[in-house]
Scaffold this active site. Sequence first.
Site, PDB file in Angstrom:
ATOM      1  NE  ARG A   1     -33.232 -13.375  -3.881  1.00  0.00           N
ATOM      2  CZ  ARG A   1     -32.281 -13.815  -4.692  1.00  0.00           C
ATOM      3  NH1 ARG A   1     -32.561 -14.029  -5.985  1.00  0.00           N
ATOM      4  NH2 ARG A   1     -31.067 -14.063  -4.244  1.00  0.00           N
TER       5      ARG A   1
ATOM      6  CB  ILE B   1     -29.044 -10.630  -2.475  1.00  0.00           C
ATOM      7  CG1 ILE B   1     -30.421 -10.982  -1.885  1.00  0.00           C
ATOM      8  CG2 ILE B   1     -28.973 -11.060  -3.923  1.00  0.00           C
ATOM      9  CD1 ILE B   1     -31.585 -10.279  -2.599  1.00  0.00           C
ATOM     10  CB  SER B   2     -28.579 -15.190   1.126  1.00  0.00           C
ATOM     11  OG  SER B   2     -27.583 -14.708   1.987  1.00  0.00           O
ATOM     12  CE  LYS B   3     -26.684 -21.091  -3.978  1.00  0.00           C
ATOM     13  NZ  LYS B   3     -26.446 -22.547  -3.965  1.00  0.00           N
ATOM     14  N   PRO B   4     -32.421 -17.614  -2.289  1.00  0.00           N
ATOM     15  CG  PRO B   4     -34.020 -17.051  -3.926  1.00  0.00           C
ATOM     16  CD  PRO B   4     -32.552 -17.345  -3.743  1.00  0.00           C
TER      17      PRO B   4
END
Length: 216
Positions: free
Chosen positions: A33, A59-62
């Site tokens: 990431r 970028i979205s949260k994992p």
Amino acid sequence: MAVQAARARMVHKLAAQGVSDARVLSAMSQVERHRFVDSALANQAYEDTSLPIGLGQTISKPSVVARMLELLQQSARGAGGKLGRVLEIGTGCGYQAAVLSHLATEVYSIERLRGLHDKARENLRDLRLSNVHLLFGDGMSGFPKGAPYAAIIAAAGGDAIPSAWIEQLAMGGRLVAPLQAANGSQALVVVDKTPEGIRQTLLEAVHFVPLKSGTS
């Protein structure tokens, strides 16, 4: 090695939070990431937080990525539990497309912002993912040439699911996207296309950028 350890901790936390699909956890552990965010933010890459990627996007949260991919994976009917062809609406920096490449036979990912499309192409170049196809265009129209799709996943939320997405979803396929309520709040929605019709299930609250038409 520090980066590998940080990524391993991230995956361990995802499992502790309830992500149980082994394929999803494996895919999350394989994609770096930190390569998809600005170098100044690389030390935060494996924290469960969204990060800016430019042009007002994130970028979205994992945990959100893993949750949505697990929901898609539950519908997998391909050989060995693989998803078939997947359409991703909103490439962003390319991170989720990279994770999807480990879960699907083919990934078509469409981005409406030229700057992000180019950034994703650059981010993914060295990974040489032959099953990922990056497209520049209006995500609300989907990508008819690649249809039908076993799964569709969206990283932006509107007040309705575009009809083009439903049309391009294969029978037995599943769509996962944010859906906006009248008060502006968003919830995750799962749409299953069955012989009996469209089945829609509303899940937990989420926060994504708004779904927009056109390109820029």
